[in-house]
Enzyme design. Structure first.
Site, PDB file in Angstrom:
ATOM      1  N   HIS A 122       0.809  -1.272  -0.002  1.00 14.94           N
ATOM      2  CA  HIS A 122      -0.081  -0.099  -0.047  1.00 14.94           C
ATOM      3  C   HIS A 122       0.612   1.122   0.011  1.00 14.94           C
ATOM      4  O   HIS A 122       0.336   2.251   0.200  1.00 14.94           O
ATOM      5  CB  HIS A 122      -0.844  -0.008   1.155  1.00 14.94           C
ATOM      6  CG  HIS A 122      -1.900  -1.252   1.139  1.00 14.94           C
ATOM      7  ND1 HIS A 122      -2.486  -1.659   2.264  1.00 14.94           N
ATOM      8  CD2 HIS A 122      -2.263  -1.682   0.148  1.00 14.94           C
ATOM      9  CE1 HIS A 122      -3.370  -2.544   1.914  1.00 14.94           C
ATOM     10  NE2 HIS A 122      -3.308  -2.747   0.597  1.00 14.94           N
ATOM     11  N   ASN A 221      -2.645 -12.157  15.853  1.00 19.04           N
ATOM     12  CA  ASN A 221      -3.540 -11.026  15.830  1.00 19.04           C
ATOM     13  C   ASN A 221      -4.493 -10.937  17.037  1.00 19.04           C
ATOM     14  O   ASN A 221      -4.786 -12.110  17.433  1.00 19.04           O
ATOM     15  CB  ASN A 221      -4.414 -11.129  14.551  1.00 19.04           C
ATOM     16  CG  ASN A 221      -4.886  -9.737  14.191  1.00 19.04           C
ATOM     17  OD1 ASN A 221      -4.211  -8.556  14.125  1.00 19.04           O
ATOM     18  ND2 ASN A 221      -6.280  -9.739  14.191  1.00 19.04           N
TER      19      ASN A 221
END
Length: 250
Positions: A122, A221
């Site tokens: 990104h 996570n």
């Protein structure tokens, strides 16, 4: 937790070519806000600016840059944390051959990982480029000009529009990094997912691709992800504590 860390340590020791896939969760431990977390994410507080609007509207460009300058103190203050340092150690030891990241903060490079081993899907918000000629511009220079005129300067090389070197909503994913990421995943025998909710595609497809090709899949996570069910190891805890403990980094 101790058993999970021990299992992770063993998987890392047995692997020969690890690919890391990192998301916002590793950077929040350095104080950088998340964009998508329910209740706290940036996009719940303000509407994202789409690429086509940025190009078409001077007001949209002004707002996009205002937001960037507003976030600058947090960006400049952020330093690599224990999780980043653990990944950097694995790179130095030759265990990790590539770090695929959704993050735009440059903290993997700041931790000591060479640029060529970090694949930024990104982009990177620590500098800007011209949309016409790709000339690099430094954020500090743009900020100084913006503070004086309340407008973003044009490219010094060709007069084109300047934008942070990031991929905005509505903007095409960069083919070069995508190809490099695919190759890194195909070569891996273990994929470590660090701090990604695995909801943003096509980027989030890389860990699934690694698993389908026979690599081990570890997901670290704090929240559940859509790939937890197929992972070989899932740990819902802080990245620094777990990976740092497994690798031996304080």
């Amino acid at each position: 937790m101790d058993d999970d860390i021990a299992t992770l340590r063993t998987m890392i020791e047995n692997a020969k070519r690890i690919v890391v896939f990192s998301g916002a969760g590793i950077s929040t431990e350095s104080g950088i806000p998340d964009y998508r977390s329910p209740g706290t994410g940036t996009w719940e507080k303000m509407k994202p600016i789409y690429f086509q609007d940025f190009v078409a509207s001077a007001e949209a460009r002004r707002e996009a840059w205002r937001r960037r300058f507003e976030s600058d103190p947090a960006m400049r203050a952020a330093e690599p944390n224990r999780g980043h340092r653990a990944v950097a150690r694995l790179v130095r030891e030759g265990k990790v051959h590539a770090v695929i990241t959704q993050n735009i903060d440059g903290l993997h490079q700041a931790s000591g990982i060479p640029d060529h081993q970090v694949i930024e899907l990104h982009g990177n918000t620590t500098y800007a480029t011209c949309l016409a000629c790709s000339t690099r511009h430094e954020i500090a220079d743009i900020h100084a000009a913006f503070a004086q005129t309340d407008t973003v300067p044009d490219c010094r090389a060709c007069g084109g529009l300047l934008k942070t070197a990031t991929v905005s909503f509505g903007q095409s994913m960069p083919e070069g990094p995508m190809q490099r990421a695919r190759q890194a995943v195909m070569d891996a025998d273990l994929c470590l997912v660090l701090g990604s909710s695995l909801v943003v595609y096509p980027a989030a497809g890389f860990p699934e691709m690694a698993k389908r090709r026979g690599a081990g899949l570890v997901i670290l996570n704090r929240q559940e992800t859509g790939l937890d069910a197929i992972a070989d190891l899932v740990i819902h805890a802080g990245i620094g504590d777990v990976l740092g403990g497994a690798v031996g980094v304080n």
